[in-house]
Design an enzyme around this catalytic site. Structure first.
Site, mmCIF file in Angstrom:
data_model
loop_
_atom_site.group_PDB
_atom_site.id
_atom_site.type_symbol
_atom_site.label_atom_id
_atom_site.label_comp_id
_atom_site.label_asym_id
_atom_site.label_seq_id
_atom_site.Cartn_x
_atom_site.Cartn_y
_atom_site.Cartn_z
ATOM 1 N N CYS A 65 41.309 -25.720 33.410
ATOM 2 C CA CYS A 65 39.725 -25.940 34.256
ATOM 3 C C CYS A 65 40.337 -25.999 35.456
ATOM 4 O O CYS A 65 41.479 -25.783 36.022
ATOM 5 C CB CYS A 65 38.976 -26.981 34.057
ATOM 6 S SG CYS A 65 39.924 -28.740 33.882
ATOM 7 N N ALA A 68 42.246 -29.335 36.534
ATOM 8 C CA ALA A 68 43.248 -29.118 36.022
ATOM 9 C C ALA A 68 43.987 -28.487 37.470
ATOM 10 O O ALA A 68 44.923 -28.705 37.523
ATOM 11 C CB ALA A 68 43.425 -28.511 34.578
ATOM 12 N N ARG A 99 52.721 -33.037 34.182
ATOM 13 C CA ARG A 99 53.268 -31.720 34.463
ATOM 14 C C ARG A 99 55.045 -31.756 34.577
ATOM 15 O O ARG A 99 55.490 -30.968 35.606
ATOM 16 C CB ARG A 99 53.126 -31.213 35.530
ATOM 17 C CG ARG A 99 52.116 -29.902 34.397
ATOM 18 C CD ARG A 99 51.062 -29.182 35.612
ATOM 19 N NE ARG A 99 51.433 -28.470 36.938
ATOM 20 C CZ ARG A 99 51.660 -27.294 36.755
ATOM 21 N NH1 ARG A 99 51.347 -26.569 35.119
ATOM 22 N NH2 ARG A 99 52.650 -26.266 37.384
ATOM 23 N N HIS A 198 43.387 -23.676 42.201
ATOM 24 C CA HIS A 198 44.241 -23.471 42.822
ATOM 25 C C HIS A 198 44.180 -23.525 44.893
ATOM 26 O O HIS A 198 44.792 -23.873 45.459
ATOM 27 C CB HIS A 198 45.121 -22.731 42.844
ATOM 28 C CG HIS A 198 46.220 -22.585 41.503
ATOM 29 N ND1 HIS A 198 46.442 -21.720 40.364
ATOM 30 C CD2 HIS A 198 46.177 -23.966 40.613
ATOM 31 C CE1 HIS A 198 46.833 -22.015 39.512
ATOM 32 N NE2 HIS A 198 47.193 -23.406 39.250
HETATM 33 S S1 SF4 Z 1 53.491 -20.335 38.024
HETATM 34 FE FE1 SF4 Z 1 51.878 -20.561 38.877
HETATM 35 S S2 SF4 Z 1 50.270 -19.715 37.761
HETATM 36 FE FE2 SF4 Z 1 52.305 -20.495 36.625
HETATM 37 S S3 SF4 Z 1 51.645 -22.639 36.233
HETATM 38 FE FE3 SF4 Z 1 53.024 -22.496 37.594
HETATM 39 S S4 SF4 Z 1 50.971 -22.507 39.264
HETATM 40 FE FE4 SF4 Z 1 50.339 -22.177 37.439
#
Ligand code: SF4
Ligand code: SF4
Lengths: 545, 457
Positions: A65, A68, A99, A198
């Site tokens: 989402c 996130a 992450r 983003h």
């Molecule tokens: S490379 Fe870009 S699109 Fe892919 S997970 Fe990372 S931030 Fe997200």
């Protein structure tokens, strides 16, 4: 049945039909537009794909989402800002250390990444509003830690009950002069995927942080690295290479980043964009407001790394830098080639599928190619059309109601701080020499004719694709890992690598070659059937001798 | 030092939670629903919650976790999610063909006030639910309780499938609470050794520890069936293991279907397992076979053999209430001292139980419900311990304070085995002891000066 006979039997159109066959008609119609048989090679225009549209209810999606994308992806890797999630406990809990954003706590030692802060809203906060609780929480955080910055993130219920998180931030920011407090309206439902998050994150960082530090850092060739998140230490490796080349990376957005890095971004002379999807607009804004041009780079893959470094060298145009870059490449490549040559006999001719994020499904294809591996199917979890078809489609992108939710910043040249880094003539000369600015051709161009490109792939289609095309390795996220592996196909996580890394740069390429060699060569995939399952009929009676 | 900003001095915090020892309701509901055979959990809300819950469960169980979502965008959040859910139900039955869809809400759909019952009813009227298939639902607002509450709510929804007046079937319902698939398997084994015919629900064994065969089954063979669930109303009694996880469902069956219930602690450790076996044989009217006595005796034997290493050791522990209560009792049975105990899940009763269990300790226990791991860390800084027990997030405290660390609880993201080896029952007790001993003795071997580093311990 061997893999090759399968490939021959299934034409791309058959595969597409097979993927759509089971859906109710409405769903099939929609998915048909997001599944594309690539015809990009040789043609000037590639076929249009539908992307950045809503996920279909009930269809098991890979997507996350907006929150996130905002808190998890963009702000997560920033170590010296206290990130408070306003909402019930869960949203904050799940974005806590999951992450693998590595970070170096730096000289000042400030690092809040191992912490998880939340207002843990209770039912009375939902009923009567949670602004008071949020305010108190920010004050408690300030008094405990005295950080340089505090960021506030809204989750779904907060947007719904209408808490004014920005007002709380403004009020407290005025109260504490040594702490920059601002907020993100990144409720999960705001967009169709992480991508919206983003955008919301980047806009706020640009508004509240970039430009705050007026003293320019030292360094001869100053750049920003945009769209690199230091998953598994990728950013560390890229920084190591920059340092060796004499390039000063002022700020990474946002892997291993700090408050001060963001605040100093306007002092760079070039922006290098890694993940196009998550951040291309910031590169644009830096150019418009401060005069910093940008180029697309890719540090995934040894050849791509070398190419990207040379691009940076070309931009600065200083023979001293160019020589140093070439020396570094010459120094790093032999070790990479030794490993590449070692794995090649085992990986050459093998196939991969990549369904990740909004850039990685493209960047990793170079790395696979270095091992002689072909990507036969790929797609993004939350890309927009330009990530597939190239930036030239941007003007023709439809702004739908979901995209309209996301604020677009209008920036102008800063009266005091705008400084064109290159004159238009210089830019033209560089372009004539082959260096392209603001340029990205998208994924489709780099994939073979007839390969299958799928936007927002879901679990059902993934399973079908794997059954039909039997790739030697499948790349996606943790949610997909085990269902793919149950099918007897190794799965490599490429959003967040749950193990391994870094995979960027020269050392990263070496790591990746070894990792893929291990995965495609692992004996375990040969253990699926027990001896008695391979040959179930009893043909003779066993006789003890 | 990873948590370098955590001060020793404890100040009162009213609004900011730091490093929670709980998470939100839907993940518990999702886990419980996976314990029904042929069930696809469905998250009614925006898709991010579902993605997070699936990721966390996947990382913990190392198995595919399939779950669908209503994928709300702004429109659904304003106008309600009925259209999304109806569409989802239709798509799910067409594409994935589950036996049952178990819907839970998220904060968002709860706040809007979507009524699951009414939507499911509408779906049925519109023919979106194929013949013989089901949609069940549980409300799981995350601003109440914790993941444990969500688990309990979904288990209650399972119990509510029972119809009052079901013919008596001579079985005993056992509600295991939020334990590992391996634990559910062990509970079934114990019951069969004792000779009691049970219906275990939920039952994730066989679902979340499925074999690798080259075939992917979205719905593996395990899980309690819908038929068995409906039949729970005809049981001779219900054993609910854990007040927080299981009691609501059991009480519902008691009051609505006249199936008498007993609420027990989860069978971790010696005494709680004793009580479980004892009640099991009493409800079913059977004699406990000798095989159980042997298992029990082995556990007692190991406690006596290794008592010198357990005696007086201080422990800090965090996690879910039902699990902590039994674990603290077990630690006391070993003469260990759980000195700091926290859970994120609310409940004053929890504090009372822990105080009762630890009443005979030579020192006072620090116990708090609705607390967080920041608080726990501060306590540890002020009064150090010999062992830390809890989920993976504790590794940061363990490393900072250099404490041996037993991973136990949810979620465990960085170790394997919990899905295969039980920690309930006598055998589970043995495994816990073996692990604790290993940690304490490894520590001793590491720290002892050369002259007292010895082969025989
Ligand atoms: S490379 Fe870009 S699109 Fe892919 S997970 Fe990372 S931030 Fe997200
Ligand atoms: S919005 Fe609510 S249900 Fe969703 S992750 Fe956050 S706390 Fe959990």
């Amino acid at each position: 049945m061997t893999k090759t006979t399968k490939m021959v039997q299934w034409s791309p159109t058959d595969i597409k039909d097979e993927l759509l066959k089971k859906y109710p008609p409405k769903v099939a119609r929609k998915r048909a537009k997001q599944i594309m048989i690539n015809e990009a090679v040789g043609a000037d225009t590639s076929p249009e794909i539908v992307a950045n549209v809503r996920t279909i209810p009930g269809i098991i999606t890979m997507r996350g989402c907006t929150y996130a994308g905002c808190k998890g992806v963009i702000m997560g890797p920033t170590r010296d800002i206290v990130n408070i999630v306003h909402g019930p406990v869960g949203c904050s809990f799940y974005a806590w250390l999951t992450r693998r954003n590595q970070t170096d706590a730096g000289k000042d030692g400030e690092n809040y990444i191992p912490y998880c802060f939340t207002t843990d809203m209770q039912d009375q906060d939902i009923i009567f509003g949670g602004e008071k609780k949020l305010e108190a929480a920010v004050i408690e955080a300030y008094e405990l830690f005295h950080p340089k910055g505090i960021c506030i993130f809204a989750t779904c219920p907060v947007g719904l009950i209408g808490d004014d998180i920005h007002a709380v931030a403004r009020k407290l920011s005025a109260q504490y002069e040594d702490c920059n407090i601002f907020a993100f309206s990144c409720e999960g439902y705001k967009g169709v995927s992480q991508s919206a998050g983003h955008h919301i994150a980047n806009n706020q960082v640009f508004t509240h942080l970039v430009g705050e530090n007026k003293t320019s850092p030292e360094g001869e060739y100053k750049i920003n690295l945009l769209g690199e998140y230091n998953i598994g230490g990728d950013g560390f490796e890229i920084d190591r290479i920059f340092k060796k080349c004499g390039i000063t990376n002022i700020s990474t957005f946002s892997g291993n980043s700090s408050y001060d890095q963001f605040a100093s971004a306007q002092h760079a002379d070039l922006s290098c964009v890694m993940c196009h999807r998550s951040i291309n607009y910031v590169a644009d804004m830096l150019e418009t407001k401060y005069g910093i041009p940008w180029i697309k780079v890719n540090f995934i893959g040894a050849r791509s790394t070398a190419k990207s470094l040379r691009k940076i060298g070309e931009y600065f145009g200083d023979p001293k830098l160019i020589k140093r870059i070439n020396d570094v490449i010459a120094e790093e490549m032999p070790e990479v080639e030794v490993v590449a040559n070692d794995v090649l006999p085992r990986t050459n001719g093998k196939t991969a599928m990549i369904f990740v994020g909004g850039s990685r499904a493209h960047s990793y294809q170079d790395l696979f190619a270095e091992m002689g591996m072909k990507t036969i199917s790929a797609g993004y979890e939350f890309a927009h059309r330009d990530d597939y078809e190239g930036r030239h489609v941007i003007p023709s992108l439809k702004v739908d109601s979901d995209s309209r939710n996301i604020e677009e910043l209008t920036v102008e040249a800063d009266e005091k701080y705008f400084k064109a880094r290159k004159t238009p003539d210089e830019i033209n000369a560089l372009e004539a020499a082959g260096l392209k600015f603001k340029h990205y051709e998208g994924l489709n161009k780099d994939m073979d004719n007839g390969s299958i490109i799928v936007d927002d792939l879901n679990q059902y289609e993934a399973e079908k694709l794997v059954e039909i095309l039997k790739p030697d390795v499948f790349c996606a996220g943790i949610k997909e890992k085990f269902s793919i592996q149950k099918l007897g196909v190794p799965m490599k996580q490429l959003h967040s690598y749950d193990s391994g890394g870094p995979y960027a740069g020269f050392k990263g390429a070496v790591n990746f070659y070894k990792e893929i060699d291990r995965l495609v060569g692992s004996k375990v995939w040969g253990y699926m059937k027990a001896p008695w399952q391979k040959n179930p009929e009893l043909t003779a009676t066993f006789v003890w001798e | 030092m990873l948590l370098r900003h955590t001060p020793t001095e404890i100040t009162e915090r009213k609004s900011l939670m730091i490093n929670p020892a709980k998470t939100c309701q839907p993940i518990g509901a999702m886990y419980a629903a996976l314990g029904i055979h042929g069930c696809l959990p469905h998250s009614h809300g925006s898709q991010g919650c579902c993605a997070y819950h699936r990721s966390t469960l996947t990382r913990h169980y190392k198995e595919p976790i399939s779950a669908a979502t209503s994928s709300f965008t702004e429109g659904a959040s304003v106008f309600g999610g009925q259209a999304n859910l109806l569409q989802a139900i239709d798509n799910i039955f067409t594409v994935y063909e589950p036996e049952v869809i178990a819907v839970h809400t998220t904060c968002l759909s709860e706040t809007i006030g979507d009524d699951l019952k009414q939507i499911a009813h509408k779906a049925e009227k519109e023919g979106k639910i194929p013949e013989g298939k089901f949609v069940i639902g549980a409300p799981t607002p995350s601003y109440v309780g914790s993941h444990v509450t969500g688990f309990s709510n979904m288990v209650k929804a399972m119990a509510q499938l029972a119809t009052p007046g079901t013919k008596k079937n001579g079985k005993v319902n056992v509600i295991p609470g939020w334990v590992e698939p391996s634990d559910m398997e062990e509970i079934k084994r114990l019951a069969s050794v004792v000779g009691v015919d049970i219906t275990l629900f939920p039952d994730t064994s066989g679902v979340l520890n499925a074999p690798l065969t080259g075939e992917y089954k979205m719905f593996p063979d395990g899980g309690v069936t819908m038929k068995e669930l409906k039949d729970t109303g005809g049981a001779i009694g219900t054993l609910a293991l854990g007040e927080w996880c299981s009691a609501d469902a059991a009480r519902w069956l008691d009051s609505k279907c006249k199936v008498p219930c007993t609420i027990l602690d989860m069978p971790f450790g010696l005494n709680a397992t004793d009580r479980f076996i004892d009640v099991l044989r009493t409800v079913a009217g059977v004699t406990v076979p000798e095989a159980i006595d042997v298992e029990r005796g082995q556990l007692v034997d190991m406690i006596s053999d290794m008592h010198q290493y357990f005696y007086g050791k201080k422990v800090a522990i965090y996690g879910d209430p039902d699990q902590l209560i039994s674990m603290c009792e077990f630690l006391r049975a070993l003469d260990m001292q759980p000195v700091h105990v926290i859970t994120g899940t609310p409940g004053k009763e929890f504090e009372r139980r822990i105080k009762e269990i630890t009443a005979d300790m030579p020192c006072e226990v620090n116990v708090k419900a609705k607390s967080d791991m920041f608080q726990l860390h501060q306590w540890i800084k002020n009064e150090p311990v010999d062992l830390l027990i809890g989920n993976s997030y504790g590794k940061y405290i363990a490393r900072d304070e250099d404490i041996p660390f037993l991973r136990w609880g949810f979620p465990i993201l960085d170790r394997q085995g919990h899905q295969y080896f039980p920690t309930v029952g006598y055998k589970g007790g043995l495994r816990l002891l073996e692990k604790i001993l290993g940690l304490l003795l490894d520590r001793k071997d590491r720290d002892e000066p050369e002259e007292s580093f010895e082969l025989v311990l």
